[in-house]
Design a protein around this motif. Structure first.
Motif, PDB file in Angstrom:
ATOM      1  N   GLU A 170     -16.999 -14.922  -7.299  1.00  0.00           N
ATOM      2  CA  GLU A 170     -15.554 -14.856  -7.526  1.00  0.00           C
ATOM      3  C   GLU A 170     -15.053 -16.160  -8.148  1.00  0.00           C
ATOM      4  O   GLU A 170     -14.254 -16.161  -9.079  1.00  0.00           O
ATOM      5  N   GLU A 171     -15.573 -17.251  -7.605  1.00  0.00           N
ATOM      6  CA  GLU A 171     -15.163 -18.555  -8.102  1.00  0.00           C
ATOM      7  C   GLU A 171     -15.514 -18.702  -9.582  1.00  0.00           C
ATOM      8  O   GLU A 171     -14.749 -19.265 -10.369  1.00  0.00           O
ATOM      9  N   ARG A 173     -15.764 -16.334 -11.576  1.00  0.00           N
ATOM     10  CA  ARG A 173     -15.178 -15.177 -12.273  1.00  0.00           C
ATOM     11  C   ARG A 173     -16.248 -14.296 -12.929  1.00  0.00           C
ATOM     12  O   ARG A 173     -16.180 -13.969 -14.118  1.00  0.00           O
ATOM     13  N   ASP A 175     -18.103 -10.635 -12.728  1.00  0.00           N
ATOM     14  CA  ASP A 175     -18.024  -9.295 -12.163  1.00  0.00           C
ATOM     15  C   ASP A 175     -19.448  -8.742 -12.077  1.00  0.00           C
ATOM     16  O   ASP A 175     -20.049  -8.410 -13.098  1.00  0.00           O
ATOM     17  N   LYS A 191     -23.128 -19.556 -16.140  1.00  0.00           N
ATOM     18  CA  LYS A 191     -21.774 -19.879 -15.686  1.00  0.00           C
ATOM     19  C   LYS A 191     -21.816 -20.497 -14.290  1.00  0.00           C
ATOM     20  O   LYS A 191     -21.140 -21.498 -14.023  1.00  0.00           O
ATOM     21  N   GLN A 195     -20.731 -24.273 -13.070  1.00  0.00           N
ATOM     22  CA  GLN A 195     -19.637 -24.497 -12.120  1.00  0.00           C
ATOM     23  C   GLN A 195     -20.078 -25.220 -10.858  1.00  0.00           C
ATOM     24  O   GLN A 195     -19.361 -26.057 -10.339  1.00  0.00           O
TER      25      GLN A 195
END
Lengths: 437, 300
Positions: A170-171, A173, A175, A191, A195
């Motif tokens: 979720e952090e 983003r 799906d 990603k 992060q």
């Protein structure tokens, strides 16, 4: 005089000892299971380890005893290595000291039956055939001998999916429902790594390689038992692994404990692994409740197979058992009784191979720990798509070779393609097997 | 009268099964039978086994196949190489430390000598599984005490168990930890057998302690040192528990010892013929090395 007879005696002992092992009475005896359960009687001993031993003793035995009151079952908890060593020692010495029922993993069955063709009782001949349709093909096919007879009864299964951290996804983003191929998975991984600064997945051996090969219907061996490591499927898997490594997505977690620690510490956000991880997660990382979920294994190309298997065991009856009838009814009960399978799942996290069990409510229930999703149903849905593969007798040797090669790939910067080629060459050298070209 | 009883007695002995001549054989019989069953028989059986291969559950003689396979097996060479590296690095370091400790603990100036002797000897009788768990914790890359100390004095973390070089180093550290005290006790016994007159005579001639150490202690200890060398060589060739518990032979076989390889072949892959061949190669290596060590010491 005494000395001379003494020498003669020694020679006799040595000769007797040298020429000792040469009997295996084939499985010709006719065994019929009595109609009335109360007519089955006698003592049997069962060897199993860890969760399965607890399952057999605590979940199966009380229910079994209600139906078969005259069978006396002793479940012996023995470590997994000890079970195999004792079974192999027992078989080498002509079957002495073996139990009546023994837990064997799918991938070990052939290493016994190829060395000792008469190691286990033919269950088909005792009537197990009637249950064959109740199991996933991928499972039951691996438990048959060359003549197509079932030699071990399927117990648990290890359908594979990607277990992932909901909060991290979720952090970042991401799906998870959009991840359909391994390329998508790698993009998501980039990603997450960007992060969090951590890795995306960890591995402690060749498990992921095997999962990816089986997913494509291929394995270390082809159907004839030839080595087939550097096949197209192997190369596809190696390409993905290389890409994961080039992008710093994958870390070497050293061993089981290292992998558990990496998941618990949040060092990795995903684990493409079997459903039995759930048991360990519930037990060892309860604080992460609600943060884990699962999506199906990414495919190699869009619309490709998204199912694979890792692990799972079966129950076999050694041919030397004195009480095959009691052993058989126990084995049959432990593997085909739906209620027992459900308690194995709820109490121990052991995922049944018996597909009828998937109809039970527990599968469709939402699991609080797993993001309030029907976690088990998601795995059950993949079962019928798992491609059956050949677990050859030399599996352990080849896995040991490939495990070292994976370590060289991850730790010593060996290119993945080279890892496949070297691994295959070394496996051929170790096992004396032919390689498919 | 006396003569008569003597004659009767000897006759009695002769007529029975137990005579003074046979009695020794009968007394050693139980031990001998056990020795035959559990020592001689396995030695012979495994020698025969090393010429056999099994297929389909049946052993067949295959001549030197296992040995041919062994000498073309890259993993065997790797295991052999690992074993030799450990032998060459670890044994001299360990014996030097053991000798140093023994000399210090032999000194009458030191208090509580008994306590120190016991402390240094304890690792040799500790359960290796328990010790390995402690070492796994100490050597853990992220949470281990050793890396904690290294980072707090400004050094880099070391991947003790997941880097080939450091995994070997860890193995050497653990082996040294375990066996130094054992060798120290043997050397200490040797030291106490050196007659004091030699040191007194040397003192009168004005020899320094260092002179005494090199010209009296070491030459006098030579047979004991040789004994320790041979024992340690054999021990290194049989090194199994440490890599099994600590590193499982990894990463990428960097800590696979020859005995561990034997174990894998025999008990993981059920290839007992091949495992027996490895066992006999180990026997030959140990024999050659021990012979060499005796030879080197004799020529001095």
């Amino acid at each position: 005089m005494v000395v001379r007879s003494f020498v003669a005696f020694i020679l006799f002992v040595l000769l007797a000892a040298c020429g000792g092992n040469s009997s295996s009475d084939g499985d010709v005896e006719k065994l019929t299971i009595p109609e009335n359960p109360e007519d089955v009687e006698g003592d049997i001993t069962v060897w199993a380890w860890a969760l399965e031993a607890n399952y057999l003793e605590k979940d199966v035995l009380p229910a079994f005893q209600e139906v078969y009151p005259n069978v006396d079952v002793t479940v012996e908890h023995i470590g997994v290595d000890q079970v195999y060593q004792k079974v192999s020692a027992g078989l080498s010495s002509g079957g002495s000291g073996l139990p009546d029922v023994v837990q064997v993993e799918n991938n070990r069955i052939k290493s016994f039956t190829s060395e000792f063709p008469d190691a286990f009782t033919n269950l088909s001949a005792m009537g197990y055939d009637e249950h064959e349709d109740k199991f996933a093909d991928a499972k039951i096919e691996g438990l048959k001998d060359d003549a197509g007879n079932v030699v071990a009864a399927p117990r648990d299964l290890g359908p594979v999916g990607v277990i992932y951290r909901v909060d991290i996804f979720e952090e970042a983003r991401i799906d998870p429902s959009q991840i359909e191929t391994w390329d998508d998975y790698i993009e998501a991984g980039k990603k997450v790594v960007e992060q969090t600064g951590n890795y995306f997945l960890g591995t402690d051996g060749d498990g992921l390689l095997r999962i990816m090969m089986q997913q494509q219907g291929s394995y270390y061996f082809d159907e004839e038992g030839n080595l087939d490591i550097s096949s197209e499927a192997g190369e596809n898997a190696a390409r993905i692994l290389q890409e994961m490594k080039d992008n710093d997505l994958i870390t070497f977690t050293n061993n089981w404990d290292g992998q558990v620690a990496a998941m618990k510490n949040g060092e990795v956000a995903t684990n493409p692994g079997a459903v039995w991880w759930s048991g360990t997660m519930l037990e060892q990382m309860p604080e992460l409740s609600g943060n884990w979920d699962m999506f199906e294994l990414p495919a190699f190309e869009e619309g490709g197979t998204r199912a694979s298997n890792d692990g799972g065991s079966a129950l076999a009856i050694p041919s030397e058992s004195d009480n095959k009838i009691a052993a058989y009814v126990f084995t049959e009960f432990a593997t085909t009784d739906v209620d027992a399978q459900i308690s194995a799942l709820t109490n121990r996290g052991l995922f049944p191979a018996l597909t009828a069990a998937y109809e039970e409510p527990i599968f469709s229930e939402d699991q609080e720990y797993f993001n309030n999703e029907p976690f088990f149903q998601k795995f059950a849905d993949t079962v019928e798509n798992i491609p059956p593969v050949n677990h050859d007798g030399a599996e352990l040797e080849v896995r040991s070779v490939m495990g070292s090669e994976i370590e060289a790939f991850l730790l010593e910067d060996k290119p993945a393609m080279e890892m496949l080629k070297d691994g295959e060459e070394q496996a051929a050298q170790q096992t004396g097997k032919e390689t498919t070209e | 009268m006396d003569d008569v009883t003597k004659k009767v007695q000897t006759n009695q002995y002769k007529s029975g099964f137990i005579t003074p001549k046979t009695a020794p054989y009968i007394f050693i019989l139980p031990a001998l039978l056990l020795f035959l069953a559990f020592t001689v028989y396995p030695i012979i059986a495994s020698f025969l086994l090393s010429f056999q291969t099994r297929s389909g559950g049946v052993y067949t003689f295959s001549g030197f196949d296992n040995y041919v396979r062994l000498f073309t097996d890259p993993i065997f060479y790797k295991a052999l190489g690992n074993t030799f590296i450990i032998l060459i690095v670890q044994v001299p370091i360990m014996l030097f430390l053991a000798l140093l400790l023994a000399v210090f603990l032999n000194s009458k100036l030191l208090n509580m000598r008994g306590f120190y002797r016991v402390s240094f000897f304890t690792p040799a009788v500790t359960s290796l599984v328990a010790a390995s768990i402690i070492f796994i914790l100490l050597l853990n890359t992220d949470y281990g005490l050793i890396n904690y100390i290294l980072t707090s004095i400004g050094l880099e973390k070391i991947n003790w168990l997941t880097n080939g070089f450091w995994a070997k180093a860890s193995l050497i550290i653990v082996t040294t930890w375990r066996w130094t005290g054992y060798n120290m006790v043997i050397l200490l016994a040797g030291l106490q057998n050196i007659p004091n007159d030699l040191y007194e005579a040397a003192s009168i001639d004005g020899a320094s302690p260092i002179h005494k150490f090199f010209h009296i202690t070491i030459p006098q200890l030579k047979p004991v040192l040789l004994f320790c060398f041979v024992l340690s060589t054999i021990g290194t060739f049989q090194l199994f528990d440490e890599p099994y518990n600590l590193t499982s032979g990894g990463p990428n076989n960097a800590t696979l010892t020859i005995t561990y390889y034997l174990y894998n072949q025999g008990f993981n892959f059920f290839d007992f013929g091949y495992a027996s061949a490895i066992a006999y190669v180990i026997v030959v290596f140990i024999a050659i090395l021990s012979w060499l060590q005796f030879k080197v010491v004799k020529d001095d």
